[in-house]
Write a protein that holds these residues in place. Sequence first.
Motif, PDB file in Angstrom:
ATOM      1  N   MET A  12      51.498  15.117  52.689  1.00  0.00           N
ATOM      2  CA  MET A  12      50.202  14.846  52.659  1.00  0.00           C
ATOM      3  C   MET A  12      49.289  16.216  53.305  1.00  0.00           C
ATOM      4  SD  MET A  12      47.525  13.449  53.025  1.00  0.00           S
ATOM      5  CE  MET A  12      47.310  11.350  53.245  1.00  0.00           C
ATOM      6  N   PRO A  13      48.348  17.243  53.447  1.00  0.00           N
ATOM      7  CA  PRO A  13      48.267  18.219  53.172  1.00  0.00           C
ATOM      8  C   PRO A  13      47.441  18.252  54.604  1.00  0.00           C
ATOM      9  CG  PRO A  13      47.989  18.014  50.785  1.00  0.00           C
ATOM     10  CD  PRO A  13      48.093  16.624  51.202  1.00  0.00           C
ATOM     11  N   ALA A  14      47.266  19.162  55.501  1.00  0.00           N
ATOM     12  CA  ALA A  14      46.626  18.848  56.347  1.00  0.00           C
ATOM     13  C   ALA A  14      45.038  19.171  56.832  1.00  0.00           C
ATOM     14  CB  ALA A  14      47.469  19.668  57.822  1.00  0.00           C
ATOM     15  N   SER A  15      44.423  19.984  55.296  1.00  0.00           N
ATOM     16  CA  SER A  15      43.423  20.121  55.758  1.00  0.00           C
ATOM     17  C   SER A  15      43.083  20.243  54.280  1.00  0.00           C
ATOM     18  CB  SER A  15      43.016  21.100  55.580  1.00  0.00           C
ATOM     19  OG  SER A  15      43.657  22.646  55.124  1.00  0.00           O
ATOM     20  N   GLY A  16      41.445  20.003  53.433  1.00  0.00           N
ATOM     21  CA  GLY A  16      41.096  19.886  51.911  1.00  0.00           C
ATOM     22  C   GLY A  16      40.049  18.927  52.155  1.00  0.00           C
ATOM     23  N   THR A  17      39.732  18.400  51.145  1.00  0.00           N
ATOM     24  CA  THR A  17      38.843  17.843  50.853  1.00  0.00           C
ATOM     25  C   THR A  17      40.295  16.410  49.907  1.00  0.00           C
ATOM     26  OG1 THR A  17      38.152  18.484  47.986  1.00  0.00           O
ATOM     27  CG2 THR A  17      36.921  18.593  49.748  1.00  0.00           C
ATOM     28  N   VAL A  18      39.492  15.481  49.593  1.00  0.00           N
ATOM     29  CA  VAL A  18      40.241  14.170  49.381  1.00  0.00           C
ATOM     30  C   VAL A  18      40.194  14.788  47.417  1.00  0.00           C
ATOM     31  CG1 VAL A  18      40.388  12.215  47.903  1.00  0.00           C
ATOM     32  CG2 VAL A  18      39.182  11.639  50.043  1.00  0.00           C
ATOM     33  N   ALA A  19      39.366  15.283  47.001  1.00  0.00           N
ATOM     34  CA  ALA A  19      40.229  16.033  45.584  1.00  0.00           C
ATOM     35  C   ALA A  19      41.919  17.166  45.613  1.00  0.00           C
ATOM     36  CB  ALA A  19      38.888  15.801  45.104  1.00  0.00           C
ATOM     37  N   ALA A  20      40.977  18.046  46.668  1.00  0.00           N
ATOM     38  CA  ALA A  20      41.937  19.404  46.836  1.00  0.00           C
ATOM     39  C   ALA A  20      43.278  18.399  47.070  1.00  0.00           C
ATOM     40  CB  ALA A  20      41.757  20.168  47.830  1.00  0.00           C
ATOM     41  N   ARG A  21      43.044  17.718  48.491  1.00  0.00           N
ATOM     42  CA  ARG A  21      44.639  16.950  48.323  1.00  0.00           C
ATOM     43  C   ARG A  21      45.757  16.321  47.655  1.00  0.00           C
ATOM     44  NH1 ARG A  21      44.057  15.231  55.127  1.00  0.00           N
ATOM     45  NH2 ARG A  21      41.971  17.102  55.480  1.00  0.00           N
ATOM     46  N   LEU A  22      44.774  15.275  46.843  1.00  0.00           N
ATOM     47  CA  LEU A  22      45.489  14.577  46.216  1.00  0.00           C
ATOM     48  C   LEU A  22      45.816  15.557  44.498  1.00  0.00           C
ATOM     49  CD1 LEU A  22      46.205  11.744  44.425  1.00  0.00           C
ATOM     50  CD2 LEU A  22      43.776  12.420  43.423  1.00  0.00           C
ATOM     51  N   ALA A  23      45.410  16.311  44.558  1.00  0.00           N
ATOM     52  CA  ALA A  23      46.130  17.671  44.023  1.00  0.00           C
ATOM     53  C   ALA A  23      47.225  17.458  44.154  1.00  0.00           C
ATOM     54  CB  ALA A  23      44.967  18.398  43.121  1.00  0.00           C
ATOM     55  N   SER A  24      47.454  18.435  45.626  1.00  0.00           N
ATOM     56  CA  SER A  24      49.076  18.962  46.130  1.00  0.00           C
ATOM     57  C   SER A  24      49.504  17.801  46.612  1.00  0.00           C
ATOM     58  CB  SER A  24      47.954  19.375  47.319  1.00  0.00           C
ATOM     59  OG  SER A  24      48.944  19.788  47.716  1.00  0.00           O
ATOM     60  N   LEU A  25      49.180  16.695  46.506  1.00  0.00           N
ATOM     61  CA  LEU A  25      50.243  15.803  46.688  1.00  0.00           C
ATOM     62  C   LEU A  25      50.926  14.948  45.071  1.00  0.00           C
ATOM     63  CD1 LEU A  25      48.417  13.206  48.753  1.00  0.00           C
ATOM     64  CD2 LEU A  25      50.746  13.893  49.151  1.00  0.00           C
ATOM     65  N   GLN A  26      49.382  15.228  43.891  1.00  0.00           N
ATOM     66  CA  GLN A  26      50.475  15.007  42.462  1.00  0.00           C
ATOM     67  C   GLN A  26      50.805  16.600  42.017  1.00  0.00           C
ATOM     68  OE1 GLN A  26      46.331  14.695  40.978  1.00  0.00           O
ATOM     69  NE2 GLN A  26      46.112  12.759  40.997  1.00  0.00           N
ATOM     70  N   ALA A  27      50.193  17.424  42.366  1.00  0.00           N
ATOM     71  CA  ALA A  27      51.682  18.638  41.873  1.00  0.00           C
ATOM     72  C   ALA A  27      53.088  18.069  42.236  1.00  0.00           C
ATOM     73  CB  ALA A  27      50.955  20.180  42.438  1.00  0.00           C
ATOM     74  N   GLY A  28      53.434  18.139  43.736  1.00  0.00           N
ATOM     75  CA  GLY A  28      54.403  18.166  44.693  1.00  0.00           C
ATOM     76  C   GLY A  28      55.089  16.601  43.518  1.00  0.00           C
TER      77      GLY A  28
END
Length: 407
Positions: free
Chosen positions: A284-300
């Motif tokens: 789970m990213p420590a910062s960013g919007t829901v959309a940005a954090r979701l994109a990071s999780l999806q990419a991983g």
Amino acid sequence: MALSPSQIAALVGAGVISGGTPFVPTQPQLVANFTGIKNGTFVQMGTGNFRALGRSQHRSGRVRAKNLRFLDTLVYLGTNGVESSSATINTLKRAIEISGVTTQALYAGLSSIDISGSAQALSDIIGAIELPPDTDFFARWEKTLALDTQSLIAHALVGPGTGQGFRTPGASQLLGTGSMNTSGTSAGPQFWPDGIFGVPVSPMSAVAIIGDSVGNYREDANSGSAGGAWARALNSILGSAVPWMKQTQNGHTFGNASFGNAPLQKAQLQYVTDIFIELSTNSMPASGTVAARLASLQAGWLDIANGCRAIIGPYGKRLRIHFFDMIKRDAYELDTTQHDTRLAYNAWGAAFADGKADAYYPTDSVVTVPVGADGIHPDSSVHVLMASDVIVPGYTPFLDPFYFPRG
């Protein structure tokens, strides 16, 4: 449409695929449980000790297997799942003990092999012996190091209660049978093989578990009868074990398990049919919007899923990918952004992750808040429910290695 348990059992037992065409396996694959990458600490050989010995218990899958081989490496998962390998030269010997008969494994015809770093030690085919189905057996091992000041890397995980590991100045017990004599020895680490391979007489699925502390076993018992929900489930489906290997560590993340950061582990995935990815909560990213954090999780997740989908398994098919949702965490329920990100990520998985997931497991459905004693790790009773109510029914159709519900 998913096959029923009775249909799966009939297919597996008869060795046929869904179209009724007989299929005779020819390629090596994982054929037993309690295997995987080391994830423990280093243990020094200790003054006077020059030999480490041990014996680990395993269970074969539902199908008889031939052409048995061991795979061992010195690859291990360090802090938060960082992939590393030990440079210390280990002189390795192995033997397999089935029904009271022990047979030594050879390496290019020799009784031992020196391994260090990222080298793989794949044994020769172990004679003409076969591994009966649904059978408890033992992998025996011996390691010698040049100096008693050197150290061995081992598993933090333990298997069934008969497992042993110790350091000794005494004689080899590699070719014995039954429990090893630990009199006058020093306690030592247990070693699972990275893999126990063979060629089954009819098609059989096998699983690699890529996971974090929850998938590792945290808050469940570290034992052969427990070991976390994923091991619990695979150890008994329709009365048989599904062969599995663990690539798990506390704190593990998508980043540390990526193809770029963990190539040594990925080299072992050709011997399974299925990949369980259980890693999201620490990513789970420590910062960013829901959309940005979701994109990071999806990419991983997609980095691992797409890489695994490109691997061809033992039946000439791509590996099948299993999506496990991000379970509740007390802090994630209190923070609106984290809460909404978690739900969005789970919804993406429930929709089969842009078509890259073959199955979705709502383990979150049996987790309640507060989560366990620390707000992060579900307790043992929840591991039991995740196994029995979610993972077993979800995986049962995949006992047929030719079952691809989403193409």
